[in-house]
Scaffold this active site. Structure first.
Site, PDB file in Angstrom:
ATOM      1  N   GLY A  60      -5.701  11.433  14.744  1.00 22.88           N
ATOM      2  CA  GLY A  60      -4.571  11.908  13.975  1.00 22.88           C
ATOM      3  C   GLY A  60      -3.291  11.151  14.226  1.00 22.88           C
ATOM      4  O   GLY A  60      -3.267   9.913  14.171  1.00 22.88           O
ATOM      5  N   ASP A  89      -1.056   3.289   6.065  1.00 22.31           N
ATOM      6  CA  ASP A  89      -0.039   3.135   5.022  1.00 22.31           C
ATOM      7  C   ASP A  89       0.047   4.397   4.172  1.00 22.31           C
ATOM      8  O   ASP A  89       1.140   4.834   3.797  1.00 22.31           O
ATOM      9  CB  ASP A  89      -0.370   1.929   4.145  1.00 22.31           C
ATOM     10  CG  ASP A  89      -0.647   0.682   4.965  1.00 22.31           C
ATOM     11  OD1 ASP A  89       0.004   0.511   6.015  1.00 22.31           O
ATOM     12  OD2 ASP A  89      -1.520  -0.115   4.569  1.00 22.31           O
ATOM     13  N   GLY A 123      -5.616   6.884  14.573  1.00 20.93           N
ATOM     14  CA  GLY A 123      -6.946   6.818  13.982  1.00 20.93           C
ATOM     15  C   GLY A 123      -7.550   8.197  13.808  1.00 20.93           C
ATOM     16  O   GLY A 123      -6.900   9.126  13.298  1.00 20.93           O
ATOM     17  N   ASN A 132       0.814  -1.215   0.000  1.00 19.24           N
ATOM     18  CA  ASN A 132       0.000   0.000   0.000  1.00 19.24           C
ATOM     19  C   ASN A 132       0.848   1.265   0.000  1.00 19.24           C
ATOM     20  O   ASN A 132       0.484   2.267  -0.623  1.00 19.24           O
ATOM     21  CB  ASN A 132      -0.933   0.002   1.214  1.00 19.24           C
ATOM     22  CG  ASN A 132      -2.085  -0.969   1.061  1.00 19.24           C
ATOM     23  OD1 ASN A 132      -2.450  -1.344  -0.046  1.00 19.24           O
ATOM     24  ND2 ASN A 132      -2.647  -1.393   2.177  1.00 19.24           N
TER      25      ASN A 132
END
Length: 324
Positions: free
Chosen positions: A225, A252, A222, A41
């Site tokens: 931040g 990613d 998450g 990714n």
């Protein structure tokens, strides 16, 4: 050249549903099949934004062949490293309220010979002074000592080492002197063996990883931040996402944005202005990924840097949401 290594890649199938009800027959509203794995990714996100990289992918079986075909169809510069095991498949069930249920297969084991061949290829591809980004879970049964040897050889070769993993492998990467570690909150709490309930806990845990030998730590939190802890101090920030669709691959994309903006060098030099630019880029890329379906990586038109808010002096005592 940025070389990414995904030791346990996957085929990722994301299925969008109305509601997950155990025991029911559920009709999908949409489905997406994409190449998966953290390093994969990162390379996809860099490619989508015009940053050269090369993805090294141990793969085997029909699933491995399909993974390589999907990556090449996207234009990713990929090197397939053949292994005897079968590449795993993962399933993500995404509901309209942003609830995500993931079912991940463990993946194949790598023999000692296969892992040595992978390590040799990493060093050959990176060359002197390159950047190696080792991401994702370690293959089942891989000793922490083996991952430590990989990290140590990369650092000894003069390459910049960036690692996004968990558990003993994360500790090994810090001990080996990785320039940057990118754990999420769960991974950071696991490696320091204590809960992280506020920003102060996250900063202290990141500093502990630095005391083990890591140069800098970029901890993703998450919806709260991310926090960057480096030689220049502490910097936090966040980017709101009004309509989140999928968190798969968001960390990613965040790491890819940080790399693309020269964040590793800025963090290593303790340059707060350049680090702020890199963290802004990272948060904008991560937020863009959350707004996209499946594990799609953001392109330039998806990225909204103006939504990012940095906090040079974050409220380190502010509680973080309780994790389920």
């Amino acid at each position: 050249m940025i070389v990414t290594l995904t030791l346990n890649p996957s085929l990722d199938r994301t299925i969008e549903i109305g509601e997950l009800v155990r025991g029911d027959v559920i009709r999908a509203t949409a489905a997406h099949l994409e190449p998966g794995g953290k390093g994969v990714n990162v390379s996809r996100a860099l490619l989508a934004n015009g940053v050269p990289s090369r993805a090294l992918v141990p793969c085997g079986g029909d699933e491995g062949g399909q993974l390589i075909r999907l990556l090449r169809a996207e234009g990713v510069d990929v090197r397939a490293l053949p292994i005897s095991g079968r590449t795993r498949s993962n399933i993500t069930l995404a509901e309209p309220d942003s609830t995500v249920t993931k079912i991940n297969e463990p993946g194949p084991e790598l023999s000692a010979g296969e892992f040595t061949a992978v390590t040799d290829q990493v060093l050959a591809e990176a060359g002197a002074g390159g950047c190696v980004v080792a991401c994702g879970s370690a293959p089942p049964g891989l000793p922490a000592e083996a991952f430590l040897e990989l990290c140590t050889r990369v650092v000894a070769a003069g390459d910049t080492l960036v690692v996004d993993t968990s558990g003993p492998a994360l500790r090994a990467a810090a001990t080996a002197g990785a320039a940057l570690l990118k754990p999420n909150r769960d991974e950071l709490a696991e490696v320091v063996e204590r809960p992280l309930t506020c920003f102060d806990d996250v900063v202290d845990a990141a500093q502990e990883l630095r005391s083990w030998g890591a140069g800098a730590v970029l901890a993703s939190l998450g919806a709260d931040g991310a926090v960057l802890v480096d030689a220049g101090g502490v910097l936090a920030g966040a980017a709101p996402v009004p309509r989140p669709r999928s968190s798969v691959g968001a960390g990613d994309a965040l790491l890819a944005g940080f790399l693309a903006a020269g964040g590793v060098a800025a963090a290593g030099e303790g340059d707060p202005e350049r680090a702020a630019v890199a963290l802004t880029e990272a948060l904008a890329w991560g937020a863009a990924a959350v707004s996209l379906p499946g594990s799609r990586m953001p392109r330039p038109a998806d990225i909204r840097r103006e939504t990012v808010r940095l906090h040079p002096r974050p409220d380190r005592a502010r509680p973080l949401p309780t994790l389920n």
